[in-house]
Design an enzyme around this catalytic site. Structure first.
Site, short mmCIF file in Angstrom:
data_model
loop_
_atom_site.label_atom_id
_atom_site.label_comp_id
_atom_site.label_asym_id
_atom_site.label_seq_id
_atom_site.Cartn_x
_atom_site.Cartn_y
_atom_site.Cartn_z
N LYS A 16 0.85 -1.20 0.00
CA LYS A 16 0.00 0.00 0.00
C LYS A 16 0.88 1.24 0.00
CE LYS A 16 -3.93 1.96 2.58
NZ LYS A 16 -4.79 1.80 3.78
N SER A 33 -9.65 1.67 2.78
CA SER A 33 -8.78 2.42 1.89
C SER A 33 -7.72 1.55 1.18
CB SER A 33 -8.07 3.51 2.68
OG SER A 33 -7.23 2.97 3.67
N SER A 50 -9.80 -0.71 6.95
CA SER A 50 -9.21 -0.52 5.62
C SER A 50 -8.49 -1.72 5.03
CB SER A 50 -8.26 0.67 5.64
OG SER A 50 -8.99 1.86 5.69
#
Lengths: 483, 106
Positions: free
Chosen positions: A80, A155, A179
């Site tokens: 990420k 996210s 997330s």
């Protein structure tokens, strides 16, 4: 070679060990898959092609020379884009950090590299982790691999989509309010948010420091357990990491669920949860019963405060954490300014996106004179009540089972214009962050529209091994049934 | 819960401007209108918390238990030039910004 991208981390480790293919062939296969799928999925913000191939060749040489870094040496992983990677962009999907290249690796990245993992690229996300759909990325919207008109979640949507589309065998995400788990539920992957303090946050760009943890996204429970075991442990660079011993999540994974006490919280099966999701998770509860677990309903009345408490606390922390983005030491700087105040104000206003500004405004408001007691103090009070409820319920049961999300992946644009509608999608996931407990999402069914449904297992602090054991038992059941 | 607490609190443009100033953010007129509407909705969403009493019983704080602090001994850090290179402008190993002291003086 075509289908090797559909194999998991442990399968790759075994294949590399017996020489079925080389690390270079493996990395090439994933790069080809990324080339093929990115136009429709948009999971990556950056792909590190050349260096990944160089590292793969080095890995092959180590293996040939008998100095391999371990069983995972040569396996690619997606990361990420809010986890710092030396000599590789780390943008947090924000214009504010466009072009920023950190001069250091996060602790988790150091540990992955020490085990031979190859960072294949950085994945898309909601800007600074603020969002549930990847629609708040400054650069692109990640699409759900099961239906490109739907969101991949957020996210960590890029990481979950990359694993689901077989663009990487595993990925790192971060989980502040769901997330890792919510995109895992939307994309049919396994996502773990570890206990607060289990994994070092050093090098994770901070959003809400008291709530977030780095987590793992994989296509199987065993892969997930193996990766977390490698990353977990105390770190001198993060004083909130716990001094619990070495983490072995694998040796007991096939221990089964016989006599395990599994509670399902009434509050997470009620209003707002779609019928399809509720039925799939209750069917999973029944299967646990069939496997010898004791399954019963429990109640955590304080969960009704979880969402507002989460949004007040996380926004308050964000307003403080993101004050570092001032256009001075790193990141975007406005082109025109007359003085230092204008430099701050214009750089922040031009560099940060709408949702990030909304959260900074909410957080600043909740901490400001006259409103602190009304919002922030009450949110902390709610958090204390929620923790107390979890402590009580974990005296009655070993694990909690619930939906991960109220519904399956929604359409792109469906909730974009209503912040509060978007926030409501986090109802099942935020309690674990508030309480600091581990929580894992794993697939438990498919909707009539062919979309994955995720269920969540939550356990007491540092009970990850138990979560993996229960998740593995359920996953095996699916395999047996399908096979 | 009183009737008053059920009323939706409207976030005014003046309040938004004050908070924006504290947060070092700037908004155009149309952005300000939107942020006021969004903030009013979000504050209504958070108003559930008003049911919680914080008086009498002292507010429980769930502060983080810091497990251990390392010895305060410096160890190899990141080279200064690598850190400085992330800044938009620098000069002779220093990050440069507009004049701060004497700002506003001609």
């Amino acid at each position: 070679m075509g289908d090797i991208v559909k194999r998991g981390v442990i399968e790759h480790a075994e294949a590399l060990a017996r020489g079925e293919y080389s690390a270079e062939e493996l990395v090439r296969a994933y790069l080809a898959r990324i080339e093929e799928k990115e136009a429709s999925v948009d999971a990556f913000l950056y792909v590190d092609c050349e260096r990944a191939l160089d590292l793969a060749r080095e890995s092959d040489k180590r293996r040939a020379d008998g100095v391999s870094r371990g069983r995972f040496d040569g396996i690619p992983i997606a990361v990420k884009d809010n986890i710092c990677t030396r000599s590789m962009p780390t943008t947090c999907a924000s214009k504010m950090l466009d072009g920023y290249i950190p001069p250091y690796d996060a602790t988790v990245i150091e540990r992955l590299r020490a085990n031979g993992f190859i960072i294949i690229g950085k994945t898309n996300m909601d800007e600074f982790g603020m969002g549930s759909s990847c629609e708040n990325s400054a650069f692109k919207i990640t699409k759900n691999p099961f239906d490109n008109e739907r969101v991949a979640g957020g996210s960590s949507g890029g990481s979950a989509a990359a694993v689901a589309a077989f663009e990487a065998p595993c990925a790192l995400g971060s989980d502040t309010g769901g997330s890792v788990r919510q995109p895992s539920a939307f994309c049919g992957t396994v996502g773990m948010k570890p206990t607060y303090g289990r994994v070092s946050r050093y090098g994770l760009v901070a959003f809400a420091s008291s709530l977030e943890q780095i987590g793992v996204i994989t296509s199987s429970v065993a892969d997930n357990a193996a990766l977390l075991g490698m990353m977990a442990g105390q770190d001198a660079k993060d004083a909130t990491t716990a001094s619990v011993g070495a983490a072995d999540f694998e040796s007991d994974i096939s221990g089964g669920v016989s006599r395990l006490r599994i509670g399902f919280p009434r509050e997470l099966f009620g209003k707002g949860i779609s019928r399809e999701v509720r039925e799939a998770v209750l069917a999973a509860a029944e299967k646990y019963g069939d496997m010898g677990a004791e399954v019963f309903e429990v109640s955590l009345p304080s969960l009704e405060y979880a969402l507002p408490a989460y949004y007040v606390i996380s926004s308050a922390e964000a307003s403080s954490n993101l004050s570092r983005f001032d256009g001075v030491r790193y990141g975007y700087r406005a082109a025109e300014y007359e003085n230092i105040t204008e430099l701050y104000l214009r750089s922040r206003s031009q560099g940060l996106g709408d949702e990030v500004k909304r959260r900074i405004m909410l957080g600043t408001f909740a901490l400001s004179a006259g409103y602190y007691d009304e919002y922030y103090a009450r949110a902390r009070r709610a958090a204390a009540l929620i923790k107390r409820d979890f402590e009580r319920v974990f005296r009655e049961c070993d694990l909690l089972l619930s939906p991960t999300t109220p519904e399956t992946a929604f359409k792109i644009g469906e909730k974009k214009n209503s912040p509060t509608q978007m926030y409501a999608t986090d109802i099942c996931s935020v309690p674990a962050n508030i309480a600091g407990i581990p929580a894992l999402s794993l697939p438990c069914g498919v909707s009539a529209e062919g979309l994955p449904i995720g269920m969540q297992l939550m356990g007491d602090s540092f009970s990850e091994a138990l979560l993996y054991r229960a998740a593995y038992a359920f996953e095996r059941l699916g395999e047996a049934k399908n096979g | 819960m009183t009737d008053k607490s059920r009323e939706k609190r409207i976030f005014s443009p003046e309040e938004a401007e004050h908070i924006a100033e504290l947060a070092k953010l700037g908004f155009s007129e149309s952005e300000l209108k939107k942020i006021c509407a969004d903030m009013s909705d979000i504050i209504a969403f958070a108003s559930k918390l008003s049911e919680l009493c914080t008086e009498g019983d002292s507010v429980e704080t769930d502060s983080l238990s810091v497990d251990s602090l390392r010895e305060d001994i410096s160890s190899g850090g990141i080279p200064k030039d690598e850190l400085i290179s992330a800044a938009a402008t620098s000069c002779d190993g220093f990050i440069t910004v507009p004049r701060v002291i004497g700002e506003g003086e001609s």
